[in-house]
Scaffold this active site. Structure first.
Site, PDB file in Angstrom:
ATOM      1  N   LYS A  13       0.831  -1.215   0.000  1.00 50.22           N
ATOM      2  CA  LYS A  13       0.000   0.000   0.000  1.00 50.22           C
ATOM      3  C   LYS A  13       0.861   1.260   0.000  1.00 50.22           C
ATOM      4  CE  LYS A  13      -1.910  -1.185   3.964  1.00 50.22           C
ATOM      5  NZ  LYS A  13      -1.167  -2.412   4.294  1.00 50.22           N
ATOM      6  N   ARG A  88     -10.197   0.389   8.714  1.00 54.76           N
ATOM      7  CA  ARG A  88      -9.673  -0.926   9.046  1.00 54.76           C
ATOM      8  C   ARG A  88     -10.639  -1.750   9.865  1.00 54.76           C
ATOM      9  NH1 ARG A  88      -3.968   0.192   8.784  1.00 54.76           N
ATOM     10  NH2 ARG A  88      -2.657  -1.370   9.638  1.00 54.76           N
ATOM     11  N   ARG A 127      12.216  -4.445   5.395  1.00 63.01           N
ATOM     12  CA  ARG A 127      11.827  -3.061   5.082  1.00 63.01           C
ATOM     13  C   ARG A 127      12.625  -2.029   5.875  1.00 63.01           C
ATOM     14  NH1 ARG A 127       5.714  -1.284   5.419  1.00 63.01           N
ATOM     15  NH2 ARG A 127       5.845  -2.358   7.415  1.00 63.01           N
ATOM     16  N   ARG A 160      10.910  -0.005  11.342  1.00 69.96           N
ATOM     17  CA  ARG A 160       9.757   0.210  12.219  1.00 69.96           C
ATOM     18  C   ARG A 160       9.812  -0.761  13.390  1.00 69.96           C
ATOM     19  NH1 ARG A 160       4.498   0.498   8.365  1.00 69.96           N
ATOM     20  NH2 ARG A 160       3.634  -0.664  10.116  1.00 69.96           N
ATOM     21  N   ARG A 171      -0.369  -8.486  13.815  1.00 66.18           N
ATOM     22  CA  ARG A 171      -0.897  -7.573  12.797  1.00 66.18           C
ATOM     23  C   ARG A 171      -1.722  -8.356  11.766  1.00 66.18           C
ATOM     24  NH1 ARG A 171       4.568  -4.883  11.067  1.00 66.18           N
ATOM     25  NH2 ARG A 171       3.291  -3.792   9.514  1.00 66.18           N
TER      26      ARG A 171
END
Ligand code: AP5
Ligand code: ZN
Length: 214
Positions: A13, A88, A127, A160, A171
């Site tokens: 996203k 969400r 990431r 993160r 998650r």
């Protein structure tokens, strides 16, 4: 255009948003980015949101609806927007509908970043992000020109806190239990387009452009 991007953690996203934003002149509203900024600045909102975020759980509906309501008033969002990571929960989607109804507008498309859970751990643990812009890189799939440094500003990249294999499990669990029903909610309105989010970034971008120009 008024767009929603829905998909599990690591589905792409945040990678596709800046491209779509520039192509269609939209504003990009990412609740995760806004919440991380609030946590870093230790604002009252950030203090309330931190624990849930660190544990991979959703922040309360009231908090995120409040930040979206505020952000959508910006002049740059009047022409259209990309909502990345919101709504969400079905309750958030209903609130959003109410907000848009008041303005006499509605959602044009919901892009569903469909992808198998098994691929996501490698994406998440590799990431690196540039916190102030929200740009994402990946050590293997999207390496920055200089390791550890943002291509555009030259500022350092960080990982993160919730990008561990452990927190990813929570998650994903939150995604399946609370967010997948949001896809059904919009399917009934006939606005969902599903993408093959496991493909390489450029191919996903082409799919997005095809959907949005048809
Ligand atoms: P948020 O920041 O929204 O995180 P998320 O939904 O878990 O999504 P990610 O940002 O992890 O994934 P992405 O799809 O953007 O992936 P990206 O493009 O970077 O939310 C964080 C937290 O905030 C939540 O857990 C919650 O606590 C809270 N929160 C936020 N919104 C909320 C709401 N509405 N209600 C309640 N709580 C809320 O890509 C990932 C990696 O893969 C990158 O390294 C990238 O380079 C790479 N990559 C991307 N695309 C490809 C590709 N096609 N092929 C190969 N690699 C790729
Ligand atoms: Zn993201």
């Amino acid at each position: 255009k008024r767009l929603i991007l829905i998909g599990p953690p690591g589905s792409g996203k945040g990678t596709q948003s800046p491209i779509i934003k520039d192509e269609f002149c939209l504003c990009h509203l990412a609740t995760g980015d806004m919440l991380r900024a609030a946590v870093a600045a230790k604002t009252p909102l950030g203090i309330k949101a931190k624990e849930a975020m660190d544990n991979g759980q959703l922040v309360s509906d009231d908090l995120v609806v409040g930040i979206i309501d505020e952000a959508m008033k910006k002049a740059s969002c009047q022409k259209g927007f990309i909502l990345d990571g919101f709504p969400r929960t079905v309750a958030q989607a209903e609130k959003l509908d109410e907000m848009l109804q008041k303005q006499g507008t509605k959602i044009d498309k919901v892009l569903n970043f469909a992808i198998d859970d098994a691929i996501l751990e490698e994406r998440i643990t590799g990431r690196w992000i540039h916190p102030s812009s929200g740009r994402s890189y990946h050590t293997k799939f999207q390496p920055p020109k200089v390791p550890g440094v943002d291509d555009i500003t030259g500022e350092p990249l960080i990982q993160r806190k919730d990008d561990t294999a452990e927190v990813l499990k929570s998650r994903l669990d939150a995604f399946h239990r609370q967010t997948e029903p949001v896809i059904n909610y919009y399917s009934k309105k006939g606005v969902v387009a599903s993408l093959h989010a496991e493909k390489p970034p450029k191919e996903v971008t082409s799919e997005v452009k095809n959907v949005l120009s048809s």
